[in-house]
Write a protein that holds these residues in place. Structure first.
Motif, PDB file in Angstrom:
ATOM      1  N   GLY A   1      -8.420  62.339 -56.397  1.00 15.42           N
ATOM      2  CA  GLY A   1      -7.848  63.655 -56.662  1.00 15.42           C
ATOM      3  C   GLY A   1      -7.787  64.545 -55.439  1.00 15.42           C
ATOM      4  O   GLY A   1      -7.213  65.640 -55.490  1.00 15.42           O
TER       5      GLY A   1
ATOM      6  N   ASP B   1      -8.431  69.152 -58.906  1.00 16.77           N
ATOM      7  CA  ASP B   1      -8.563  68.117 -59.933  1.00 16.77           C
ATOM      8  C   ASP B   1     -10.016  68.046 -60.409  1.00 16.77           C
ATOM      9  O   ASP B   1     -10.627  66.980 -60.508  1.00 16.77           O
TER      10      ASP B   1
ATOM     11  N   VAL C   1     -12.064  65.618 -62.770  1.00 18.70           N
ATOM     12  CA  VAL C   1     -12.509  64.295 -62.323  1.00 18.70           C
ATOM     13  C   VAL C   1     -14.012  64.310 -62.037  1.00 18.70           C
ATOM     14  O   VAL C   1     -14.677  63.275 -62.063  1.00 18.70           O
TER      15      VAL C   1
END
Length: 626
Positions: free
Chosen positions: A443, A317, A320
């Motif tokens: 995340g 992720d 982020v």
């Protein structure tokens, strides 16, 4: 209008602290005030839920204005401008120059040229190629090399002298950092004493270049090794004091030495604390420099670059990281950093491309051009909360700094192992908190992207600390790492298991009973298992144990997670276990009062907020043969 204002405020009588406390106590309805509302920070002090004017009494630094000693409010009176810095790796001098000229047209006004350790071979002609067409009066130029060579300092100094520019307008630096190298490597080629002898010589050789700073104190090393804000600040100050002490003892002038030092801090996502840190840093450094008998106030100003941290970065992720670095950049800007480096969001796992570098530049430009963070001088001034944080951080950092001095200074404290022990203790604490999700990494250990899969091979080095220890190291070294490493290695192991033909583990949510509790616990459990890259199957609910287990069998679940209320688990969990037998691993979502009774009946697995999520998931992987 003034009379109306006075009458308006007179209509609202002042509310005392006692009244506020009475109201808070009533709203808490018997809950413990300290546990519910007081934040116990890693920095060694507590943060209360609110502050008032009375909390600022006795803070002497409140009487100073911008550009006044001790520079808590910075050195600018009219604006909050800072240099937008971007670093360039120098692999080819002409190519690095070409890239620099390109990004200088895109909002950057500070360049960091990062040399490989072979910079000792850099020549005068190489430097001319590198800096061709770069106006030193308009651009802050920073040369960064991780080796112990002094040659780059002397080359750059000669280049400035020979250029046809107004030397008073040149703002530049060379990162000569023997103490930082000693901290990371554990040994200097010719020893610490020789490095400090060279440092003293460099002060003399560059004394005519007033705005060329040649020593860098890299506080970011501590921050990226997991330290607290107080530790980063205290040990940075201790390094600065070591230069002042050692070089003045060698005959250098304290004022000249102070003007040659630049601080490079890491900035974490601890938003308000980071703003206060930079203000505290200027306060403490100014007073520290004055203690060496320096008369010029501005020689005591702490000149700083702030760099977004790698500690907070993730490879899962990864976008982020943009949110993390944006808040970090905001803290640096509001805290009054002189320059800011925003690392590209993908730098932790691959070579940044044009897109990620452009986004990193624009994160700063956005704060200037759209949010106007560069317009207001010290916006933190007067905030009861931030002024109190500034004082609290300064107090704790100074106390730790004095402990270092009591051990004989920074080098002596390193040889004693004190600095390393302090950083390691905090890093271990933070790693445990991340494992328990008391410190969240969005995340990764909390709210992962359920659909993200890494099929491609990733270098195992991204999951390991950065160890720069050299052969024959005299001391234990500081190791930088990312807080997410352990969780990401866990998830990557699942992804690679699947990529090599294995089955992705499946966690089947089995909600029954109380509607509110089963939904909440199913959501919690989905998040829990997805952290390890397990597939999660949520369900609306089941009426009977037989129906639920049949659906789990059809889904070919590896885990069956019972989601209900504590009161219902005593009967429900054994009923599910009897139906399920050993066809899947039964997990109870929660930490019910009947846990001991359930364990006596063979139900061993529970997931709840007090779990060590990392260790539990590792255990589940092991059970499945991953």
């Amino acid at each position: 209008m003034a009379e109306k204002d006075i009458k308006l405020f007179n209509d609202f009588p002042p509310v005392s602290t006692e009244k506020w406390e009475e109201k808070i106590a009533a709203d808490l309805k018997g809950k413990d005030y300290e546990k519910a509302l007081v934040w116990k920070t890693n920095e060694g002090f507590k943060v209360r839920p609110y502050y008032r004017e009375e909390d600022l009494k006795g803070l002497s630094f409140l009487n100073s204005n911008p550009d006044e000693f001790p520079f808590v409010r910075g050195d600018k009176k009219k604006n909050n401008e800072w240099y937008v810095r971007q670093d360039i790796k120098v692999e080819n001098f002409a190519e690095a120059n070409k890239k620099a000229l390109d990004i200088l047209m895109k909002g950057v006004n500070s360049i960091g040229f990062v040399f490989p350790c072979s910079c000792v071979k850099t020549t005068k002609d190489d430097l001319k190629v590198l800096l061709k067409d770069i106006c030193l009066e308009a651009v802050e130029v920073n040369l960064v090399c991780c080796c112990e060579s002094t040659g780059l300092v002397e080359l750059f100094a000669d280049y400035i002298r020979e250029s046809k520019c107004d030397q008073a307008k040149v703002i530049a630096s060379v990162s000569f950092d023997p103490l930082g190298n000693y901290t990371l490597r554990g040994k200097l080629k010719d020893g610490v004493a020789a490095a400090l002898d060279n440092a003293k010589a460099l002060v003399e050789k560059t004394s005519d270049l007033k705005n060329l700073r040649i020593f860098t104190v890299n506080g970011k090393y501590f921050k990226n090794a997991g330290s607290s804000i107080v530790e980063e600040l205290a040990f940075s100050l201790a390094q600065g004091a070591e230069y002042l002490t050692q070089l003045t003892e060698r005959g250098a002038d304290a004022e000249k030495v102070a003007k040659k030092i630049k601080f490079n801090f890491g900035v974490s996502a601890n938003y308000f604390m980071e703003i206060a840190k930079l203000r505290s840093a200027r306060l403490l450094w100014a007073r520290l420099v004055k203690a060496y008998g320096v008369e010029c106030d501005h020689a005591a100003y702490l000149y700083s670059n702030s760099e977004t941290t790698t500690f907070n970065m993730t490879i899962y992720d990864a976008h982020v990281n943009l949110l993390r670095s944006q808040t970090e950049t905001m803290s640096a800007a509001l805290g009054g950093s002189d320059s800011i480096t925003v690392l590209p969001f993908d730098i932790a796992f691959e070579k940044p491309d044009d897109f990620s570098e452009r986004i990193a530049r624009n994160q700063q430009i956005l704060l200037k051009e759209e949010a106007h963070f560069n317009k207001v001088v010290d916006p933190a001034a007067g905030s009861y909360y931030l002024e109190t944080l500034t004082a609290s951080i300064a107090e704790q950092a100074w106390a730790l700094f004095l402990q270092v001095q009591e051990k004989g200074g920074y080098v002596a404290a390193l040889k004693d192992g004190f600095v390393q022990a302090q950083v390691k203790e905090m890093a271990d604490k933070r790693s445990l908190y991340i494992a328990q999700r008391r410190e969240n990494v969005l995340g990764v250990n909390q709210f992962p992207n359920f659909n993200e899969v890494k099929n491609e091979e990733v270098c195992g080095c991204v999951f390991k600390p950065v160890d720069r220890t050299v052969e024959g190291a005299e001391i234990e070294t500081i190791k930088m790492y990312r807080g997410a490493e352990a969780f990401e290695e866990l998830r990557y192991k699942t992804d690679q298991h699947v990529a090599k033909g294995g089955k992705r583990p499946k966690a089947f949510m089995l909600p029954m009973g109380n509607l509110t509790m089963r939904k909440a616990r199913a959501q919690f459990a989905c998040n829990f298992f997805a952290v390890a890259g397990f597939e999660v199957v949520d369900n609306n609910g089941f009426e009977t144990a037989a129906e639920a287990v049949k659906a789990a069998h059809e889904a070919k679940a590896d885990f069956v997670v019972v989601c209900s209320s504590d009161d219902e688990y005593a009967e429900l969990a054994p009923a599910i276990a009897a139906e399920l037998k050993d066809d899947a691993i039964l997990v109870v979502a929660g930490n019910p009062a009947c846990k001991a009774d359930l364990e006596a009946k063979g139900i061993k697995h529970f997931v709840h907020v007090r779990c060590n999520v990392l260790e539990d998931l590792k255990g589940y992987q092991k059970q499945l043969g991953i």
